[in-house]
Design a protein around this motif. Structure first.
Motif, PDB file in Angstrom:
ATOM      1  N   ASN A 977      89.734  23.262   4.507  1.00  0.00           N
ATOM      2  CA  ASN A 977      88.750  22.964   3.459  1.00  0.00           C
ATOM      3  C   ASN A 977      88.153  21.579   3.651  1.00  0.00           C
ATOM      4  N   MET A 978      88.973  20.604   4.063  1.00  0.00           N
ATOM      5  CA  MET A 978      88.486  19.232   4.254  1.00  0.00           C
ATOM      6  C   MET A 978      87.439  19.156   5.353  1.00  0.00           C
ATOM      7  N   LEU A 979      87.479  20.110   6.306  1.00  0.00           N
ATOM      8  CA  LEU A 979      86.530  20.103   7.423  1.00  0.00           C
ATOM      9  C   LEU A 979      85.362  21.061   7.198  1.00  0.00           C
ATOM     10  N   GLU A 980      85.229  21.571   5.974  1.00  0.00           N
ATOM     11  CA  GLU A 980      84.119  22.468   5.641  1.00  0.00           C
ATOM     12  C   GLU A 980      83.198  21.781   4.642  1.00  0.00           C
ATOM     13  N   PRO A 981      81.875  21.935   4.806  1.00  0.00           N
ATOM     14  CA  PRO A 981      80.932  21.252   3.913  1.00  0.00           C
ATOM     15  C   PRO A 981      81.017  21.769   2.485  1.00  0.00           C
ATOM     16  N   VAL A 982      80.752  20.905   1.545  1.00  0.00           N
ATOM     17  CA  VAL A 982      80.707  21.301   0.138  1.00  0.00           C
ATOM     18  C   VAL A 982      79.619  22.354  -0.044  1.00  0.00           C
ATOM     19  N   GLY A 983      79.955  23.413  -0.712  1.00  0.00           N
ATOM     20  CA  GLY A 983      79.023  24.528  -0.885  1.00  0.00           C
ATOM     21  C   GLY A 983      79.297  25.655   0.082  1.00  0.00           C
ATOM     22  N   SER A 984      80.061  25.369   1.153  1.00  0.00           N
ATOM     23  CA  SER A 984      80.396  26.409   2.138  1.00  0.00           C
ATOM     24  C   SER A 984      81.894  26.422   2.428  1.00  0.00           C
ATOM     25  N   LYS A 985      82.645  25.921   1.513  1.00  0.00           N
ATOM     26  CA  LYS A 985      84.090  25.899   1.721  1.00  0.00           C
ATOM     27  C   LYS A 985      84.686  27.279   1.448  1.00  0.00           C
ATOM     28  N   GLN A 986      85.695  27.642   2.202  1.00  0.00           N
ATOM     29  CA  GLN A 986      86.375  28.914   1.972  1.00  0.00           C
ATOM     30  C   GLN A 986      87.077  28.844   0.617  1.00  0.00           C
ATOM     31  N   ASN A 987      86.759  29.794  -0.254  1.00  0.00           N
ATOM     32  CA  ASN A 987      87.310  29.743  -1.612  1.00  0.00           C
ATOM     33  C   ASN A 987      88.415  30.770  -1.828  1.00  0.00           C
ATOM     34  N   TYR A 988      89.117  31.101  -0.768  1.00  0.00           N
ATOM     35  CA  TYR A 988      90.256  32.018  -0.884  1.00  0.00           C
ATOM     36  C   TYR A 988      91.282  31.649   0.170  1.00  0.00           C
ATOM     37  N   ASN A 989      92.479  32.116  -0.015  1.00  0.00           N
ATOM     38  CA  ASN A 989      93.524  31.973   0.993  1.00  0.00           C
ATOM     39  C   ASN A 989      94.325  33.257   0.992  1.00  0.00           C
ATOM     40  N   ASN A 990      94.289  33.974   2.098  1.00  0.00           N
ATOM     41  CA  ASN A 990      94.935  35.281   2.114  1.00  0.00           C
ATOM     42  C   ASN A 990      96.328  35.274   2.733  1.00  0.00           C
ATOM     43  N   PHE A 991      96.891  34.081   2.956  1.00  0.00           N
ATOM     44  CA  PHE A 991      98.281  33.971   3.379  1.00  0.00           C
ATOM     45  C   PHE A 991      98.604  34.878   4.566  1.00  0.00           C
ATOM     46  N   THR A 992      97.916  34.663   5.649  1.00  0.00           N
ATOM     47  CA  THR A 992      98.240  35.357   6.900  1.00  0.00           C
ATOM     48  C   THR A 992      98.645  34.293   7.908  1.00  0.00           C
ATOM     49  N   TYR A 993      99.913  34.210   8.166  1.00  0.00           N
ATOM     50  CA  TYR A 993     100.430  33.123   9.002  1.00  0.00           C
ATOM     51  C   TYR A 993      99.966  33.252  10.441  1.00  0.00           C
ATOM     52  N   ASP A 994      99.500  32.135  10.980  1.00  0.00           N
ATOM     53  CA  ASP A 994      99.060  32.081  12.371  1.00  0.00           C
ATOM     54  C   ASP A 994      99.171  30.624  12.812  1.00  0.00           C
ATOM     55  N   ARG A 995      99.870  30.381  13.898  1.00  0.00           N
ATOM     56  CA  ARG A 995     100.074  29.005  14.363  1.00  0.00           C
ATOM     57  C   ARG A 995      98.780  28.354  14.840  1.00  0.00           C
ATOM     58  N   THR A 996      97.734  29.144  15.060  1.00  0.00           N
ATOM     59  CA  THR A 996      96.504  28.596  15.665  1.00  0.00           C
ATOM     60  C   THR A 996      95.361  28.470  14.659  1.00  0.00           C
ATOM     61  N   LYS A 997      95.638  28.450  13.390  1.00  0.00           N
ATOM     62  CA  LYS A 997      94.572  28.466  12.382  1.00  0.00           C
ATOM     63  C   LYS A 997      94.002  27.087  12.073  1.00  0.00           C
ATOM     64  N   ILE A 998      94.632  26.037  12.568  1.00  0.00           N
ATOM     65  CA  ILE A 998      94.160  24.692  12.233  1.00  0.00           C
ATOM     66  C   ILE A 998      92.830  24.408  12.932  1.00  0.00           C
ATOM     67  N   GLN A 999      91.810  24.063  12.132  1.00  0.00           N
ATOM     68  CA  GLN A 999      90.494  23.758  12.683  1.00  0.00           C
ATOM     69  C   GLN A 999      90.428  22.292  13.119  1.00  0.00           C
ATOM     70  N   CYS A1000      89.372  21.985  13.870  1.00  0.00           N
ATOM     71  CA  CYS A1000      89.189  20.627  14.390  1.00  0.00           C
ATOM     72  C   CYS A1000      87.837  20.068  13.955  1.00  0.00           C
ATOM     73  N   PRO A1001      87.743  18.757  13.778  1.00  0.00           N
ATOM     74  CA  PRO A1001      86.424  18.154  13.526  1.00  0.00           C
ATOM     75  C   PRO A1001      85.508  18.408  14.718  1.00  0.00           C
ATOM     76  N   THR A1002      84.242  18.507  14.467  1.00  0.00           N
ATOM     77  CA  THR A1002      83.280  18.766  15.546  1.00  0.00           C
ATOM     78  C   THR A1002      82.633  17.463  15.999  1.00  0.00           C
ATOM     79  N   LYS A1003      82.066  17.506  17.190  1.00  0.00           N
ATOM     80  CA  LYS A1003      81.348  16.331  17.679  1.00  0.00           C
ATOM     81  C   LYS A1003      80.147  16.022  16.797  1.00  0.00           C
ATOM     82  N   GLU A1004      79.501  17.093  16.301  1.00  0.00           N
ATOM     83  CA  GLU A1004      78.315  16.893  15.482  1.00  0.00           C
ATOM     84  C   GLU A1004      78.684  16.300  14.112  1.00  0.00           C
ATOM     85  N   HIS A1005      79.868  16.619  13.640  1.00  0.00           N
ATOM     86  CA  HIS A1005      80.277  16.119  12.337  1.00  0.00           C
ATOM     87  C   HIS A1005      81.776  15.800  12.363  1.00  0.00           C
ATOM     88  N   PRO A1006      82.129  14.600  12.828  1.00  0.00           N
ATOM     89  CA  PRO A1006      83.548  14.240  12.970  1.00  0.00           C
ATOM     90  C   PRO A1006      84.184  13.750  11.678  1.00  0.00           C
TER      91      PRO A1006
END
Length: 1087
Positions: A977-1006
């Motif tokens: 959520n911290m890496l998603e813009p206000v107005g386009s943040k994911q507003n749900y969490n479906n609790f599906t465990y995955d070790r690779t779900k962590i997103q990264c800051p982008t070069k365009e918007h670090p």
């Protein structure tokens, strides 16, 4: 009226002969006559080769027990037309008596040695259209009477062609009769007109189904029944015009409709020339016969005509099949993997409007035509005409097996008899698949033409378009996992209940190219309409975050369908398989020579597909069926010239995984039990800013030096590692989602452990198992919103007293999550736990941070949607006893009770009030301070296991607090959520465990997203002037304390009061002046 054997009166004959004598020899036909048409060289032996001149007797029956005149007048005029072909034609009319008696009388009176034309009229105006009656029962009763009459005629008459006519009659007479049957006051013209149209359409469809079922009573060459291709009626569009119309002219028009429908279909229609004279269509050398089902094709009815040995190919809509070997297997195969095209006996389909074929046959400028379901033209299930003129999967299969059944004909809804096994429903989504599967199975089992246990079936499933069109409205409900789950449920029913079936799962189309049609205004597409139909596809701007989400969802739907097939779930026995047909995976929009999209492949709404596109879809589906798995075409470029493939000689089967020697990409073996809930970290750029930023809107994760948290037991880690009730009271603060710092990210997923990857020296996280103080984790189990100001005060004191913190210069990340206990106890103290009190306490807490602490970013995690916790059940003492005591106001009320509805409302109110506070501008005055609402808990989806019960591994032993696995999911959701813009943040969490779900800051918007840097580029936007801590907050907006409606009322009231006062001032001033003037005038007239 007695039975009349009449040759025409001398007067009538003289008039007709005089008219015929006026024609010029060079003219083939005139307005009211046809050129001489000879009878057959000898008396026809087949009713299907009957010419107008062969008819010796014409008669009629009306499905009525009362005297009627419209039909008699029309029959007399029709006889006059037939008289021009055969001067000896006679007309037989029954006396007034009951319908059965009239039928018997006619059968006894007609000559057994002459060809007869008999019209059976079904008057619509005698049917009751009362709203309190069963409409379908009225139709069924009428159709039953028709069947009884036709059975009698079929048994006793020879050399007879019967035409059934759904008769609308004259407007005036119809209106008068319908009024006799109306059941309520105010039966106006609009309703009468609508009722008449609906009745005619329903009767036409139902009688057609009857005749199809009875084989058109054509088991003999000397008898057949034909339904006229459309109801016969006067103009119903203008009631006023209808009431003033001339009955003679109307009867003439009705007669011309009868005559036109009697002839074999042709391009020439009854039409009026420039002088107001109607031209009568005439038989031609190519089509000289009276119409029967066998010698004609009716587009309106969707009836297949007898195939010409060498039919002309329609190069646009038709297809050429060059396959030489079209034979079935020597014996009925027992394995779906040895199935040849000719072995298929039954076709069926499930889906949405693309399978129901909305608008497929509509004219380009007829937008209303999109409402029509042209099911006979549907690419995967339509059966109108044949392969040379209309390309559909059934028409291709009928070239191998003419006895194929199940396909849909003509137009109509899924409930129509003629839709048969086309159970697609316009607007359907993936969650409708269960209903459609049951409908297909029910129709298969109930139809006598289908041997349910032994016939081989092809069922085509195509769904998902409406889901992708709606995904942005509820990303939780339309998540790829949910969509695949719904499809799986429908397929499971087919797998469990339908023997001998090959199911085509057509992969969801690549919908992105559709956008081009609505980005070019020169095409004239009704984009406003498609915006209502498919907002989530058209709304996003190219390159936007929403557009990226659209692409991700589209691809995830496709990937999910592929994985469902690859799982091998539907290959458990030899008489059923599921095959993915991927031709829609990549779509290339057809374009014109100038590069613009070609609208001719689309229906008038530029959304649904036209018959040209359906033709190519049918070819692509067929070719996919012929292609082995692993080598199937996965693109559609709408190239018209793609030929139909043929079965291979060495493997002449419909291709499956087995006969393709294909190995499924089965999922990897089940991993060993998880020993920790850590995460993998793949971000490359983890550097902090070159210099310490002065603006919170340019804050990178690596710039965070201090973490802190405020909240209740969920932040205190209450029972996060508990395996029994004794351990439940342990506060495992080291694994707490927003503030824990035990071990590393690889073994424990928390927000501080993620931040350690960017700044190993981050300070403030809690460790191990203990109460406060533990780092800067200020949470207290059982806390409510009223306790947060005290926690903030403790936090400020701790920050100032810590030797590890540079209070003025270090950037601080504070996570606030509170409200669960306010909700759970609300019903016990509504006054102090109301949403207004909640917000008041939160506002006081944020005000303290804003006024006293420099360089702060506050993560305010919105209160969770608590309703789904009612699903969490376990047969243990902790779950059955503790859960309801912890949260009685939400967990004790019955479903749909007033109490639970009140709690749901309060839950939503808290969420909305929180959003109003955060984004109301109250905390926007400082450059080094921001509050960001992280909404991942706004809609919570509890993960289900295979048996449909909640996955309890996310919850502690009390079925209320989260276990360590749940804390890991919350940490990932918060970070993303911290890496998603206000107005386009994911507003749900479906609790599906995955070790690779962590997103990264982008070069365009670090940077970590805030409200300001979400809507503009912080590098080019003017920066607000920095305001030091302690500066007074801006005054609350009136909306914080006064409802909008109250403000409006006050404003209007003020205007009214001001107007009244002003009026009174001017009124009394004018009155005073008037009195003064009157006094002056009187004084001046004294004698």
């Amino acid at each position: 009226m007695g039975i009349k054997d009449k040759t025409f009166s001398s007067c009538a004959q003289i008039m007709i002969l005089a008219l015929l004598a006026c024609r010029c020899s060079a003219v083939k036909s005139g307005p009211l006559y046809c050129a001489a048409s000879s009878p057959s060289p000898s008396t026809p032996v087949s009713v299907h080769s009957l010419r107008p001149a062969d008819v010796s007797v014409v008669s009629a029956l009306a499905l009525s027990d009362v005297e009627r005149s419209d039909e008699i007048r029309a029959l007399n005029m029709l006889s006059e037309i037939l008289f021009t072909f055969n001067l000896e034609v006679s007309t037989v009319l029954p006396e007034q008596r009951s319908l059965i008696d009239k039928a018997e009388y006619i059968m006894e009176s007609l000559s057994p040695t002459q060809w007869k034309l008999l019209l059976l009229f079904i008057p619509v105006d005698e049917l009751s259209v009362c709203t309190d009656q069963d409409f379908s029962a009225t139709i069924d009763a009428t159709v039953n009477r028709v069947e009884q009459i036709l059975d009698s005629l079929h048994k006793k008459l020879k050399l007879t062609l019967v035409h059934v006519v759904v008769w609308g009659g004259l407007s005036g007479e119809s209106r008068d009769r319908v009024c006799q049957f109306h059941c309520e006051e105010g039966y106006d013209e609009n309703r009468r007109r609508l009722d008449t149209i609906v009745l005619m359409a329903s009767l036409q469809e139902s009688v057609s189904a009857l005749l199809e079922r009875r084989g058109w009573f054509s088991d003999r060459e000397d008898f057949s029944v034909m339904l006229q291709s459309s109801p016969v009626h006067t103009d119903l569009s203008n009631p006023m015009k209808a009431s003033m119309s001339d009955s003679s002219r109307d009867i003439s028009m009705l007669t011309l409709q009868l005559w036109n429908n009697l002839l074999q279909p042709m391009t020439d229609k009854t039409e009026m020339d420039g002088r107001g004279i109607f031209t009568i269509p005439c038989p031609t050398e190519e089509k000289p016969f009276l119409r029967t089902q066998k010698n004609s094709y009716s587009p309106e009815l969707g009836i297949s005509q007898t195939e010409d040995p060498s039919p002309l190919l329609n190069t646009v809509m038709g297809s050429e099949l060059t396959c030489e070997d079209r034979s079935p297997s020597p014996s009925i195969p027992t394995s779906v993997h040895a199935l040849r095209p000719a072995d298929i006996k039954v076709v069926a389909a499930m889906g949405d409007s693309l399978t129901a074929s909305n608008g497929v046959g509509a004219a380009q400028n007829n937008l209303l035509g999109v409402l029509t379901e042209y099911r006979g033209l549907s690419w995967s299930i339509g059966g109108d005409e044949n392969i040379t003129t209309i390309t559909t999967l059934p028409n291709i299969l009928r070239a191998f097996n003419p006895s194929l059944t199940g396909y849909s004909l003509g137009k109509g809804s899924a409930n129509s008899v003629r839709s048969f096994l086309n159970q697609a429903v316009p607007g359907a989504k993936s969650d409708d698949m269960v209903t459609q599967a049951h409908a297909v199975i029910k129709r298969m089992k109930e139809d006598s033409r289908i041997d349910f246990q032994n016939d081989w079936k092809i069922i085509t499933v195509f769904i998902g378009g409406n889901d992708i069109c709606a995904h942005c409205s509820d990303t939780r409900y339309y998540s790829p996992d949910n969509i695949v789950k719904y499809i799986r449920e429908g397929l499971d029913i087919l797998h469990n209940e339908v023997p001998r079936a090959l199911v085509n799962l057509v992969e969801l189309l690549d919908i992105i190219p559709l956008r081009r049609l609505h980005q070019d205004p020169t095409l004239g597409c009704p984009t406003w309409l498609v915006n209502m139909l498919c907002r989530c596809v058209l709304k996003p701007k190219d390159g936007s975050h929403e557009f990226q989400k659209l692409q991700e969802f589209n691809q995830a739907y496709q990937r999910g369908m592929s994985e469902l097939v690859e799982s091998g779930r539907y290959d458990t026995h030899d008489n059923f398989t599921l095959v993915l047909q991927p031709f829609f995976r990549n779509v290339f929009l057809p374009v014109l020579e100038d590069g613009r999209p070609d609208r001719s492949y689309f229906s008038p709404d530029c959304f649904h597909l036209s018959q040209k596109a359906h033709t190519l879809m049918a070819r692509a589906l067929w070719n996919n069926l012929m292609e082995p798995l692993g080598n199937k075409t996965d693109s559609e470029d709408f190239t018209p010239g793609v030929p139909l493939k043929c079965p291979e000689k060495l493997s002449p089967y419909l291709r499956t995984y087995h006969n393709s020697n294909y190995t499924y990409n089965t999922p990897p073996p089940t991993p060993p039990p998880t020993t920790n809930w850590g995460s993998d970290f793949t971000c490359v750029d983890t550097a902090s800013s070159d210099t310490v930023p002065t603006s919170v809107h340019r804050l990178r994760p690596g710039d965070i030096k201090v973490v802190a948290s405020l909240g209740d037991s969920l932040t205190a880690g209450f029972g996060a590692k508990a395996e029994n009730l004794l351990q439940l009271v342990d506060e495992e603060r080291g694994v707490a989602w927003s503030i824990g710092g035990d071990d590393t990210l690889e073994t424990v997923t928390t927000l501080p452990n993620i931040l350690k990857k960017f700044n190993p020296n981050v300070f403030g996280f809690s460790k191990g198992k203990s109460k406060r103080p533990n780092g800067l984790n200020m949470a207290v189990s059982g806390a409510k919103a009223s306790n947060i100001p005290a926690q903030v005060r403790d936090l400020i004191t701790a920050l100032k007293n810590s030797t590890e913190v540079d209070f003025e210069k270090d950037w601080k990340l504070v996570t606030l999550f509170i409200g669960g206990n306010d909700l759970c106890q609300y019903c016990h103290d509504r006054a102090s736990l109301s949403p207004s009190k909640y917000i008041s306490h939160i506002r006081d807490s944020l005000d303290m941070l804003y006024n006293e602490v420099p360089r702060v970013l506050v993560n305010f995690v919105g209160i969770l949607e608590i309703e789904d916790l009612r699903m969490i059940k376990r047969d243990t003492l902790g779950c059955s006893l503790l859960q309801e005591n912890i949260c009685p106001c939400f967990l004790k009320p019955h479903e749909n009770s007033p109490e639970i509805n009140e709690m749901k409302k309060v839950n939503k109110d808290l969420q909305m009030e929180t959003e109003r506070l955060v984004y109301g501008g109250r905390y926007d005055g400082r450059q080094d301070f921001a509050v960001v609402l992280q909404p991942f808990f706004e809609n919570s989806v509890v993960l289900m296991v295979e048996d449909g019960t909640p996955d309890l591994t996310f919850f502690s032993v009390d079925c209320f607090h989260f276990a360590e696995r749940g804390h890991a999911e919350m940490a990932i959701a918060l970070w993303n959520n911290m890496l998603e813009p206000v107005g386009s943040k994911q507003n749900y969490n479906n609790f599906t465990y995955d070790r690779t779900k962590i997103q990264c800051p982008t070069k365009e918007h670090p940077f970590i997203f805030t409200q300001i840097n979400s809507v503009s580029d912080v590098l080019t936007t003017a920066v607000p002037i920095t305001v030091a801590p302690g500066t007074p907050l801006p005054a609350d907006c009136p909306s914080d304390s006064v409802p909008a409606w109250a403000a409006a009322v006050l404003a209007v009231g003020g205007l009214i009061i001001g107007w009244v006062i002003t009026w009174m001032i001017f009124y009394y001033r004018e009155r005073k002046n008037r009195k003064r003037n009157e006094s002056t005038q009187i004084n001046g007239t004294k004698f």
